[in-house]
Design an enzyme around this catalytic site. Structure first.
Site, PDB file in Angstrom:
ATOM      1  N   ARG B  37     -63.463  44.355 -29.138  1.00 24.50           N
ATOM      2  CA  ARG B  37     -63.200  43.354 -28.104  1.00 24.50           C
ATOM      3  C   ARG B  37     -64.389  42.421 -27.989  1.00 24.50           C
ATOM      4  O   ARG B  37     -65.529  42.884 -27.807  1.00 24.50           O
ATOM      5  CB  ARG B  37     -62.958  44.032 -26.741  1.00 24.50           C
ATOM      6  CG  ARG B  37     -61.741  44.946 -26.704  1.00 24.50           C
ATOM      7  CD  ARG B  37     -60.445  44.188 -26.862  1.00 24.50           C
ATOM      8  NE  ARG B  37     -59.281  45.078 -26.782  1.00 24.50           N
ATOM      9  CZ  ARG B  37     -58.151  44.864 -27.450  1.00 24.50           C
ATOM     10  NH1 ARG B  37     -58.022  43.820 -28.244  1.00 24.50           N
ATOM     11  NH2 ARG B  37     -57.144  45.689 -27.318  1.00 24.50           N
ATOM     12  N   ALA B  76     -67.444  22.251  -8.308  1.00 20.75           N
ATOM     13  CA  ALA B  76     -67.538  23.669  -8.652  1.00 20.75           C
ATOM     14  C   ALA B  76     -68.912  23.965  -9.212  1.00 20.75           C
ATOM     15  O   ALA B  76     -69.625  23.047  -9.633  1.00 20.75           O
ATOM     16  CB  ALA B  76     -66.467  24.023  -9.681  1.00 20.75           C
ATOM     17  N   GLU B  92     -72.857  23.650  -3.669  1.00 19.10           N
ATOM     18  CA  GLU B  92     -72.270  22.840  -4.746  1.00 19.10           C
ATOM     19  C   GLU B  92     -71.572  21.599  -4.190  1.00 19.10           C
ATOM     20  O   GLU B  92     -71.618  20.531  -4.800  1.00 19.10           O
ATOM     21  CB  GLU B  92     -71.291  23.679  -5.579  1.00 19.10           C
ATOM     22  CG  GLU B  92     -71.973  24.727  -6.449  1.00 19.10           C
ATOM     23  CD  GLU B  92     -72.756  24.136  -7.632  1.00 19.10           C
ATOM     24  OE1 GLU B  92     -72.557  22.959  -7.969  1.00 19.10           O
ATOM     25  OE2 GLU B  92     -73.580  24.868  -8.215  1.00 19.10           O
ATOM     26  N   SER B 113     -60.081  33.398 -17.512  1.00 18.95           N
ATOM     27  CA  SER B 113     -59.705  33.713 -18.898  1.00 18.95           C
ATOM     28  C   SER B 113     -59.853  35.206 -19.150  1.00 18.95           C
ATOM     29  O   SER B 113     -60.701  35.616 -19.934  1.00 18.95           O
ATOM     30  CB  SER B 113     -60.617  32.968 -19.884  1.00 18.95           C
ATOM     31  OG  SER B 113     -60.595  31.593 -19.655  1.00 18.95           O
ATOM     32  N   GLU B 140     -80.726  18.948 -12.958  1.00 16.67           N
ATOM     33  CA  GLU B 140     -81.319  17.843 -13.728  1.00 16.67           C
ATOM     34  C   GLU B 140     -80.542  17.518 -15.015  1.00 16.67           C
ATOM     35  O   GLU B 140     -80.693  16.436 -15.555  1.00 16.67           O
ATOM     36  CB  GLU B 140     -82.792  18.128 -14.051  1.00 16.67           C
ATOM     37  CG  GLU B 140     -82.991  19.387 -14.876  1.00 16.67           C
ATOM     38  CD  GLU B 140     -84.434  19.544 -15.352  1.00 16.67           C
ATOM     39  OE1 GLU B 140     -85.308  18.816 -14.864  1.00 16.67           O
ATOM     40  OE2 GLU B 140     -84.654  20.411 -16.227  1.00 16.67           O
TER      41      GLU B 140
END
Lengths: 181, 181
Positions: B37, B76, B92, B113, B140
């Site tokens: 995996r 996000a 954020e 995912s 930055e």
């Protein structure tokens, strides 16, 4: 020049696996400075919302090694090279659930993690379902359990955190919108 | 024993980057056979649906190197170590849009995912927005452009494939459900 484009100065492939490829690029930022970008290359995938004639949604439970737990999801799978997504959708639906669909309707596509991966999922609605007489089986390293449930039952699985992934959450929201429209 | 559990026989860390870590495990499948995996480890992230007092959604456009294009997304960003997700959401939002939110309401969480990555996104709705006098800037190496648009305008961006990611697609569907309920 694309907006905020980050030009590649140097690209290094760190890993080429069965599923993913890892690449690190040294890039020139829009302000002229340099940075690095870590990127996962993925073949792309389809996901299918299978709805039966009695309005149940077909879900599959499988172990997700990255999470070390099983999740309940809509059927999904990777695109094979050169395979049109709609064909992948029919194939994955049959492999994972044993169902054939007379209608496979394209809904939308989305990148799942655009910050670090190029995986795209093409989402379909499968209707006109009937069980295949001799269904294709799953891949040899894939173990899934099928369940059929109502939208309300699926909502319960969300609350219990058994459903916990983006494509399935989107799918259930989509079905609830359809139901109320 | 967890359902369909895949026990790790051997685990190899291939790459440890700034954002992702790549690990390949040799596993024992439920049928006793072995497989591998490939897994991406990610710190997790938040995403924020900012809605202004005049009912506009605040979006950010940024270059996504894995896709070699810019995308329009809801704000996000990654969780910093030990940082509670709600605090990340406030940070954020301010960094990417310059907005402070008086209310930050948790909506849901999802893995993006689960087949190859453990990234989880915690999704919030930000309301009671006002511009910070001296907002935190972006990182930055991060360049974003802010836009405020109606749900109808956002729908147009979906059709034009400028909005093309799972969290933003979910967010817009969520807002359309809220609007009609």
């Amino acid at each position: 020049m694309k907006k905020f484009e980050e030009k590649t100065i140097e690209s290094e492939t760190i890993f080429e696996g069965k599923v993913v490829q890892l690449q690190v690029d040294r890039v020139k930022l829009p302000n002229g400075k340099e940075s690095h970008r870590e990127m996962i290359k993925h073949p792309g995938a389809v996901a299918v919302i299978p709805v039966t004639s009695d309005n149940k949604i077909v879900l599959v439970e499988q172990y997700r090694k990255p999470l070390e737990r099983s999740l309940v999801e809509i059927p999904a799978g990777k695109l094979e090279e050169g395979e049109p997504p709609e064909k992948t959708a029919h194939r994955e639906l049959e492999e994972e659930t044993g169902y054939l669909a007379s209608e496979m309707t394209y809904i939308t596509s989305f990148y799942t993690s655009p910050g670090f991966a190029d995986e795209i999922i093409h989402l379909y609605l499968a209707t006109g379902l009937k069980k295949a007489d001799e269904p294709l089986g799953t891949d040899e390293d894939e173990f899934v359990e099928i369940m059929e449930c109502t939208l309300e039952e699926a909502q319960k699985l969300i609350n219990e955190k058994k459903i916990y992934d983006a494509k399935t959450a989107y799918a259930l929201l989509y079905l609830s919108v359809m139901k109320n429209s």
